[in-house]
Design a protein around this motif. Sequence first.
Motif, PDB file in Angstrom:
ATOM      1  N   ALA A  66       0.830  -1.206   0.000  1.00 50.78           N
ATOM      2  CA  ALA A  66       0.000   0.000   0.000  1.00 50.78           C
ATOM      3  C   ALA A  66       0.871   1.265   0.000  1.00 50.78           C
ATOM      4  CB  ALA A  66      -0.916  -0.006   1.219  1.00 50.78           C
ATOM      5  N   THR A  67       0.179   2.404  -0.077  1.00 50.02           N
ATOM      6  CA  THR A  67       0.870   3.689  -0.037  1.00 50.02           C
ATOM      7  C   THR A  67       0.620   4.308   1.339  1.00 50.02           C
ATOM      8  OG1 THR A  67       0.279   3.949  -2.329  1.00 50.02           O
ATOM      9  CG2 THR A  67       1.043   5.916  -1.225  1.00 50.02           C
ATOM     10  N   ALA A  68       1.573   5.082   1.813  1.00 53.78           N
ATOM     11  CA  ALA A  68       1.403   5.752   3.106  1.00 53.78           C
ATOM     12  C   ALA A  68       1.840   7.211   2.971  1.00 53.78           C
ATOM     13  CB  ALA A  68       2.233   5.050   4.172  1.00 53.78           C
ATOM     14  N   ILE A  69       1.293   8.038   3.846  1.00 51.04           N
ATOM     15  CA  ILE A  69       1.698   9.457   3.829  1.00 51.04           C
ATOM     16  C   ILE A  69       2.031   9.906   5.252  1.00 51.04           C
ATOM     17  CG2 ILE A  69       0.260  10.043   1.835  1.00 51.04           C
ATOM     18  CD1 ILE A  69      -1.672  11.418   3.827  1.00 51.04           C
ATOM     19  N   ASN A  70       2.727  11.007   5.361  1.00 51.17           N
ATOM     20  CA  ASN A  70       2.885  11.639   6.675  1.00 51.17           C
ATOM     21  C   ASN A  70       2.972  13.140   6.504  1.00 51.17           C
ATOM     22  OD1 ASN A  70       5.682  11.952   5.834  1.00 51.17           O
ATOM     23  ND2 ASN A  70       6.198  12.170   7.983  1.00 51.17           N
ATOM     24  N   ALA A  71       2.701  13.812   7.608  1.00 48.48           N
ATOM     25  CA  ALA A  71       2.826  15.267   7.617  1.00 48.48           C
ATOM     26  C   ALA A  71       4.083  15.610   8.390  1.00 48.48           C
ATOM     27  CB  ALA A  71       1.608  15.891   8.272  1.00 48.48           C
ATOM     28  N   LEU A  72       4.912  16.417   7.776  1.00 52.55           N
ATOM     29  CA  LEU A  72       6.184  16.818   8.371  1.00 52.55           C
ATOM     30  C   LEU A  72       6.042  18.233   8.904  1.00 52.55           C
ATOM     31  CD1 LEU A  72       9.358  16.554   8.586  1.00 52.55           C
ATOM     32  CD2 LEU A  72       9.424  17.504   6.281  1.00 52.55           C
ATOM     33  N   SER A  73       6.425  18.416  10.187  1.00 47.02           N
ATOM     34  CA  SER A  73       6.398  19.792  10.696  1.00 47.02           C
ATOM     35  C   SER A  73       7.812  20.362  10.739  1.00 47.02           C
ATOM     36  CB  SER A  73       5.802  19.814  12.105  1.00 47.02           C
ATOM     37  OG  SER A  73       6.693  19.176  13.005  1.00 47.02           O
ATOM     38  N   GLY A  74       8.809  19.455  10.630  1.00 48.06           N
ATOM     39  CA  GLY A  74      10.195  19.913  10.728  1.00 48.06           C
ATOM     40  C   GLY A  74      10.743  19.751  12.126  1.00 48.06           C
ATOM     41  N   GLY A  75       9.873  19.364  13.071  1.00 48.79           N
ATOM     42  CA  GLY A  75      10.337  19.024  14.413  1.00 48.79           C
ATOM     43  C   GLY A  75      11.059  17.687  14.329  1.00 48.79           C
ATOM     44  N   VAL A  76      11.792  17.364  15.390  1.00 49.20           N
ATOM     45  CA  VAL A  76      12.601  16.152  15.318  1.00 49.20           C
ATOM     46  C   VAL A  76      11.714  14.904  15.208  1.00 49.20           C
ATOM     47  CG1 VAL A  76      12.953  15.971  17.824  1.00 49.20           C
ATOM     48  CG2 VAL A  76      14.634  14.974  16.281  1.00 49.20           C
ATOM     49  N   ASP A  77      10.539  14.893  15.857  1.00 46.66           N
ATOM     50  CA  ASP A  77       9.674  13.699  15.817  1.00 46.66           C
ATOM     51  C   ASP A  77       9.202  13.413  14.387  1.00 46.66           C
ATOM     52  OD1 ASP A  77       9.956  13.984  18.543  1.00 46.66           O
ATOM     53  OD2 ASP A  77       7.926  14.714  18.891  1.00 46.66           O
ATOM     54  N   SER A  78       8.601  14.401  13.756  1.00 45.39           N
ATOM     55  CA  SER A  78       8.074  14.129  12.412  1.00 45.39           C
ATOM     56  C   SER A  78       9.199  13.987  11.391  1.00 45.39           C
ATOM     57  CB  SER A  78       7.056  15.191  11.988  1.00 45.39           C
ATOM     58  OG  SER A  78       7.673  16.438  11.816  1.00 45.39           O
ATOM     59  N   SER A  79      10.349  14.596  11.651  1.00 42.09           N
ATOM     60  CA  SER A  79      11.486  14.425  10.743  1.00 42.09           C
ATOM     61  C   SER A  79      11.976  12.981  10.791  1.00 42.09           C
ATOM     62  CB  SER A  79      12.635  15.360  11.127  1.00 42.09           C
ATOM     63  OG  SER A  79      12.248  16.695  10.946  1.00 42.09           O
ATOM     64  N   VAL A  80      12.050  12.418  11.994  1.00 42.61           N
ATOM     65  CA  VAL A  80      12.486  11.023  12.142  1.00 42.61           C
ATOM     66  C   VAL A  80      11.483  10.088  11.468  1.00 42.61           C
ATOM     67  CG1 VAL A  80      12.735   9.167  13.862  1.00 42.61           C
ATOM     68  CG2 VAL A  80      13.915  11.335  14.189  1.00 42.61           C
ATOM     69  N   VAL A  81      10.195  10.343  11.675  1.00 49.81           N
ATOM     70  CA  VAL A  81       9.171   9.504  11.039  1.00 49.81           C
ATOM     71  C   VAL A  81       9.296   9.582   9.515  1.00 49.81           C
ATOM     72  CG1 VAL A  81       6.677   9.299  10.646  1.00 49.81           C
ATOM     73  CG2 VAL A  81       7.557   9.542  12.959  1.00 49.81           C
ATOM     74  N   THR A  82       9.566  10.778   9.007  1.00 46.43           N
ATOM     75  CA  THR A  82       9.705  10.961   7.557  1.00 46.43           C
ATOM     76  C   THR A  82      10.833  10.081   7.006  1.00 46.43           C
ATOM     77  OG1 THR A  82       8.914  13.229   7.725  1.00 46.43           O
ATOM     78  CG2 THR A  82      10.167  12.681   5.742  1.00 46.43           C
ATOM     79  N   VAL A  83      11.974  10.120   7.673  1.00 45.98           N
ATOM     80  CA  VAL A  83      13.114   9.340   7.175  1.00 45.98           C
ATOM     81  C   VAL A  83      12.852   7.839   7.337  1.00 45.98           C
ATOM     82  CG1 VAL A  83      15.593   8.920   7.403  1.00 45.98           C
ATOM     83  CG2 VAL A  83      14.714  11.245   7.555  1.00 45.98           C
ATOM     84  N   LEU A  84      12.272   7.444   8.463  1.00 42.92           N
ATOM     85  CA  LEU A  84      11.940   6.016   8.665  1.00 42.92           C
ATOM     86  C   LEU A  84      11.005   5.533   7.556  1.00 42.92           C
ATOM     87  CD1 LEU A  84      11.180   5.550  12.501  1.00 42.92           C
ATOM     88  CD2 LEU A  84      13.018   4.455  11.199  1.00 42.92           C
ATOM     89  N   GLY A  85       9.964   6.304   7.285  1.00 46.10           N
ATOM     90  CA  GLY A  85       8.977   5.939   6.260  1.00 46.10           C
ATOM     91  C   GLY A  85       9.622   5.810   4.887  1.00 46.10           C
ATOM     92  N   HIS A  86      10.470   6.774   4.554  1.00 44.98           N
ATOM     93  CA  HIS A  86      11.130   6.732   3.249  1.00 44.98           C
ATOM     94  C   HIS A  86      12.104   5.564   3.145  1.00 44.98           C
ATOM     95  CE1 HIS A  86       9.670  10.214   0.977  1.00 44.98           C
ATOM     96  NE2 HIS A  86       9.328  10.641   2.169  1.00 44.98           N
ATOM     97  N   ARG A  87      12.818   5.287   4.249  1.00 45.49           N
ATOM     98  CA  ARG A  87      13.739   4.139   4.220  1.00 45.49           C
ATOM     99  C   ARG A  87      12.965   2.835   4.020  1.00 45.49           C
ATOM    100  NH1 ARG A  87      18.746   5.231   7.665  1.00 45.49           N
ATOM    101  NH2 ARG A  87      19.344   7.163   6.625  1.00 45.49           N
ATOM    102  N   ALA A  88      11.811   2.746   4.691  1.00 42.28           N
ATOM    103  CA  ALA A  88      11.056   1.485   4.652  1.00 42.28           C
ATOM    104  C   ALA A  88      10.291   1.324   3.339  1.00 42.28           C
ATOM    105  CB  ALA A  88      10.093   1.421   5.837  1.00 42.28           C
TER     106      ALA A  88
END
Length: 310
Positions: free
Chosen positions: A21-43
């Motif tokens: 499937a496809t997944a999305i996330n919202a990035l605020s630029g804070g460390v939490d959403s930045s980490v989630v962004t990179v994890l999601g892209h790596r996976a």
Amino acid sequence: MDYEKFVDLQIAEIKETVGDATAINALSGGVDSSVVTVLGHRALGGRFKTYFVDSALMRAGEPEHIVKIFADMGIEVGLVDARAEFLAALEGLTDPEEKREAVTKTFYEKVFSRLVKETGAKFLFHGTILTDIEETVAGIKRQHNILAQLGIDPQQAYGYTVIEPLKTLRKDGVREVAKVLGLPAELTRRIPFPGPALATRIIGEVTEKRLQTVRAATVIVEDELADSGAFQYLAVLLNDKATGIRDGGREFGEIIVVRCIESVDARTATATELDWPKLNRICERITKIPGVNRCLYDLTPKPPATVEYI
Ligand code: XMP
């Protein structure tokens, strides 16, 4: 904790849960959403899409700045202009929890639902951390990104499943994961900034004009305290006004509170012992903002205060 193992485990779990499937996330630029962004892209690679939602509540220049940092890392971030929707949802609201709820609803019911429909995503990734969950469950305040813990089933309510890879970590743990993922220091060292953004720093109604005032004060505070080493620093616009003098005449002006804290994980905090010349300079610059004639420094620890003001 072995953070390298944590990263491997999360990536494996994300792959398994999301499948094709496809997944999305919202990035605020804070460390939490930045980490989630990179994890999601790596996976998930190209099946993971990241958006920056401009809610009108962000700091000066923030949307463009964050999009650029991620572009430099090879991650494309879509910019979503939702300013009018958030301002309309907040119009007339003064109660802190109602304001938080309006922000949450606009994010989930409107913006994310629309993004999910447009992208065909089945999953929405969140940067929820353990402290967010604990404080919401304890009834201290409604964190904007908490759903399940409040009895809201996002699948039923909004038609997508929420994945929270960081929900067992606190802020210090997230920073360790950020280091393992090789995030640039500018992101890992960024001071925390809440999801409901500047709305948490305006007592009373959130309007464009009041946002401009608190945004201008935030620029000054962040500039002056960037090298303080403090955990977090911020500016708050109060709802009261005070009598002052401007250009020899009477002015009934706005009051800005400056907060600067020492903390490890934001569960408890103490005010930073800033030196007097630094405090004076901040006060001098803030009271030059049009309409602001008083600047206060908040000495209150958490507890009894919280970090943010709503
Ligand atoms: P409080 O105000 O609860 O803040 O003492 C603790 C830490 O959490 C941040 N904060 C939030 N972060 N969504 C977030 O992502 C929120 O709704 C939220 N409220 C507060 C705050 O900036 C501080 O670092």
